[in-house]
Design an enzyme around this catalytic site. Structure first.
Site, PDB file in Angstrom:
ATOM      1  N   ASP A  58       0.864  -1.187   0.000  1.00 30.32           N
ATOM      2  CA  ASP A  58       0.000   0.000   0.000  1.00 30.32           C
ATOM      3  C   ASP A  58       0.901   1.238   0.000  1.00 30.32           C
ATOM      4  O   ASP A  58       1.005   1.959   0.971  1.00 30.32           O
ATOM      5  CB  ASP A  58      -0.916  -0.030   1.235  1.00 30.32           C
ATOM      6  CG  ASP A  58      -1.983   1.064   1.185  1.00 30.32           C
ATOM      7  OD1 ASP A  58      -2.097   1.733   0.141  1.00 30.32           O
ATOM      8  OD2 ASP A  58      -2.686   1.243   2.191  1.00 30.32           O
ATOM      9  N   ARG A  98      11.349  -4.288  -9.611  1.00 22.90           N
ATOM     10  CA  ARG A  98      12.234  -3.136  -9.761  1.00 22.90           C
ATOM     11  C   ARG A  98      11.349  -1.902  -9.971  1.00 22.90           C
ATOM     12  O   ARG A  98      11.516  -1.142 -10.924  1.00 22.90           O
ATOM     13  CB  ARG A  98      13.230  -3.333 -10.911  1.00 22.90           C
ATOM     14  CG  ARG A  98      12.651  -3.717 -12.258  1.00 22.90           C
ATOM     15  CD  ARG A  98      13.692  -3.595 -13.384  1.00 22.90           C
ATOM     16  NE  ARG A  98      13.170  -3.995 -14.667  1.00 22.90           N
ATOM     17  CZ  ARG A  98      13.206  -5.216 -15.186  1.00 22.90           C
ATOM     18  NH1 ARG A  98      13.753  -6.208 -14.496  1.00 22.90           N
ATOM     19  NH2 ARG A  98      12.704  -5.470 -16.387  1.00 22.90           N
ATOM     20  N   ASN A 111       6.854   3.976   5.461  1.00 19.04           N
ATOM     21  CA  ASN A 111       8.197   3.701   4.961  1.00 19.04           C
ATOM     22  C   ASN A 111       8.619   4.870   4.088  1.00 19.04           C
ATOM     23  O   ASN A 111       7.886   5.271   3.192  1.00 19.04           O
ATOM     24  CB  ASN A 111       8.088   2.395   4.154  1.00 19.04           C
ATOM     25  CG  ASN A 111       9.384   1.912   3.578  1.00 19.04           C
ATOM     26  OD1 ASN A 111       9.838   2.398   2.557  1.00 19.04           O
ATOM     27  ND2 ASN A 111       9.975   0.918   4.217  1.00 19.04           N
ATOM     28  N   ASN A 120      14.079   3.724   4.975  1.00 14.20           N
ATOM     29  CA  ASN A 120      14.394   2.654   4.037  1.00 14.20           C
ATOM     30  C   ASN A 120      15.676   2.995   3.285  1.00 14.20           C
ATOM     31  O   ASN A 120      15.663   3.819   2.381  1.00 14.20           O
ATOM     32  CB  ASN A 120      13.187   2.486   3.086  1.00 14.20           C
ATOM     33  CG  ASN A 120      13.508   1.628   1.883  1.00 14.20           C
ATOM     34  OD1 ASN A 120      14.489   0.889   1.862  1.00 14.20           O
ATOM     35  ND2 ASN A 120      12.673   1.738   0.852  1.00 14.20           N
ATOM     36  N   SER A 163      16.195  -0.301  -0.470  1.00 16.07           N
ATOM     37  CA  SER A 163      15.563  -0.623  -1.752  1.00 16.07           C
ATOM     38  C   SER A 163      16.657  -0.738  -2.803  1.00 16.07           C
ATOM     39  O   SER A 163      17.458   0.181  -2.958  1.00 16.07           O
ATOM     40  CB  SER A 163      14.577   0.477  -2.163  1.00 16.07           C
ATOM     41  OG  SER A 163      13.347   0.260  -1.554  1.00 16.07           O
ATOM     42  N   ASN A 223      16.362  -0.658  -5.966  1.00 17.88           N
ATOM     43  CA  ASN A 223      15.975  -0.135  -7.280  1.00 17.88           C
ATOM     44  C   ASN A 223      16.115   1.372  -7.423  1.00 17.88           C
ATOM     45  O   ASN A 223      15.677   1.933  -8.415  1.00 17.88           O
ATOM     46  CB  ASN A 223      14.542  -0.564  -7.598  1.00 17.88           C
ATOM     47  CG  ASN A 223      14.392  -2.069  -7.516  1.00 17.88           C
ATOM     48  OD1 ASN A 223      15.151  -2.788  -8.163  1.00 17.88           O
ATOM     49  ND2 ASN A 223      13.479  -2.556  -6.682  1.00 17.88           N
ATOM     50  N   GLY A 227      10.027 -13.831   3.090  1.00 13.49           N
ATOM     51  CA  GLY A 227       9.631 -15.196   2.817  1.00 13.49           C
ATOM     52  C   GLY A 227       8.699 -15.840   3.829  1.00 13.49           C
ATOM     53  O   GLY A 227       8.608 -17.066   3.897  1.00 13.49           O
ATOM     54  N   SER A 282       4.997 -10.899  -0.030  1.00  5.48           N
ATOM     55  CA  SER A 282       4.896 -11.854  -1.142  1.00  5.48           C
ATOM     56  C   SER A 282       4.016 -13.042  -0.801  1.00  5.48           C
ATOM     57  O   SER A 282       3.341 -13.588  -1.695  1.00  5.48           O
ATOM     58  CB  SER A 282       6.287 -12.345  -1.546  1.00  5.48           C
ATOM     59  OG  SER A 282       7.103 -11.250  -1.875  1.00  5.48           O
TER      60      SER A 282
END
Ligand SMILES: Cc1cc2nc3c(=O)[nH]c(=O)nc-3n(C[C@H](O)[C@H](O)[C@H](O)COP(=O)(O)O)c2cc1C
Length: 366
Positions: A64, A111, A142, A173, A176, A178, A297, A319
């Site tokens: 979100d 990405r 975040n 953060n 990341s 990307n 995970g 995920s």
């Protein structure tokens, strides 16, 4: 209602391009009349960062990004929701395709590149929610830096100034993969400067109210030498907690070899072993100075409990929802209660870090 939601949505979402599926899931959450979940068993309660979490299962950042469906997410049973990542200026992120589902591996590669509506829009949304509902549910945000920014630390400072009053915690953060150069902020000197500035910004934002807890989210790809520095700097600056961790640029054994070569951060089941090892390594270095949130995970109650035993006071997932559906949140909570009963434990806090030493003694995960 939630099993029905999963039964109807899952086959449809799986047929769509991953980014379309994500947009549709957000739409469905906005529209679905989800009932309020039953109150959580008190045994699932966790105290951390001066907050009282009704259960330890949180939504990780990135689902979100623009804080559009926070209340619907609480109806799925999450104990806390981390919205974002948000950047000061709106930015589109990387060109599509930029999100890949590796079904055979139960993994995702993204990405996205911190696509964001920008801090002004997100702050307005959180402020409106706050005004309408008061402080219901623990909401974090975040924060990141714009791709083209020159002074990255100034971007985090701007986000804190705009958002601190509307959230229960802030996550810096620096992990990341990307946004080119972002992860360099984990290097000791850069991190030292960044944490001094974000803590100062947090203190200034608190002048009119309570201090908002500030957490640092790290990459699972740090070397153990880097991790020594990161934890040392975080402890010196009295950071409130750490999240371990973000997606990995490594590629643990994957079945979907064609998609595995896509650039970006890998999340989901193949990230579990590496991120759990880094969590335990962080726990033994933090020596109780601050609590940890474990992410990477988690797709079952057993996986969540393994994170807790490796050193997490709280957990987050993203995920797992893609492959297991939104019923996963309730399933994890039920399994955690069972695991407490089997282990004859009164509270999850009794299990935190129980296996950290064992995990750090194992061979490095392949
Ligand atoms: C599509 C996608 C977008 C993400 N965006 C962010 C983000 O904006 N900020 C962040 O700190 N982490 C982001 N993450 C990382 C997640 O918060 C989480 O740390 C990571 O996916 C590991 O958890 P999981 O295996 O349960 O997905 C993103 C992950 C995914 C899959």
């Amino acid at each position: 209602m939630i099993p029905l939601f999963d039964r109807l949505a899952a086959p449809l979402l799986r047929m769509l391009d991953p980014e379309q599926a994500h947009a549709l899931a957000l739409r469905a959450l906005k529209l679905a009349p989800l009932p309020r979940p039953a109150p959580d068993d008190e045994k699932l309660g966790v105290a951390a960062f001066g907050l009282r979490f009704p259960n330890p299962v949180g939504l990780a950042a990135g689902f979100d990004k623009n804080a559009e469906v926070v209340d619907a997410l609480f109806r799925l049973g999450f104990g806390f929701v981390e919205a974002g990542g948000v950047t000061p200026q709106p930015q589109p992120g990387n060109p599509r395709p930029r999100l890949f589902r590796l079904d055979a591996d139960q993994a995702v590669i993204n990405r996205l590149g911190l696509n964001s509506d920008g801090v002004e829009a997100v702050a307005a949304r959180l402020a409106a929610r706050h005004a309408a509902r008061g402080r219901s549910g623990i909401v974090g945000i975040n924060i990141g830096a714009n791709k083209d920014t020159v002074d990255r630390a100034a971007d985090y400072v701007a986000c804190i100034a705009a958002l601190a009053a509307h959230v229960d915690f802030l996550t810096v953060n620096v992990s990341s993969p990307n946004t080119p150069g972002l992860r360099n902020l984990q290097q000791a000197a850069a991190l030292d400067d960044l944490l001094a500035r974000v803590i100062d910004a947090r203190e200034r934002a608190a002048e009119s109210g309570a201090r908002t807890p500030l957490l640092l989210k790290i990459a699972p790809d740090l070397t153990l030498g880097d991790l020594d520095d990161v934890v040392g700097v975080a402890r010196r600056h009295r950071i409130d907690g750490m999240i371990v961790g973000n997606t990995t640029v490594s590629r643990p054994k994957l079945r979907e070899t064609a998609k595995a070569t896509e650039q970006g951060g890998l999340s989901g089941r193949p990230l579990f072993a590496l991120s759990t090892r880094m969590l335990a390594e962080t726990y033994v270095r933090a020596e109780g100075a601050f609590p940890l949130i474990g992410a990477g995970g988690i797709d079952s109650g057993a996986a969540a409990f393994a994170k807790i035993k490796a050193g997490a006071s709280l957990v987050q997932l993203y995920s797992g929802l893609v492959f297991r559906g939104v019923g996963l949140v309730g399933a994890i909570k039920r399994d955690l209660l069972d695991l407490l009963r089997v282990g004859r434990l009164d509270a999850l806090a009794d299990a935190v870090g129980h296996d950290a030493a064992t995990v750090t003694a194992e061979p490095w995960p392949a």
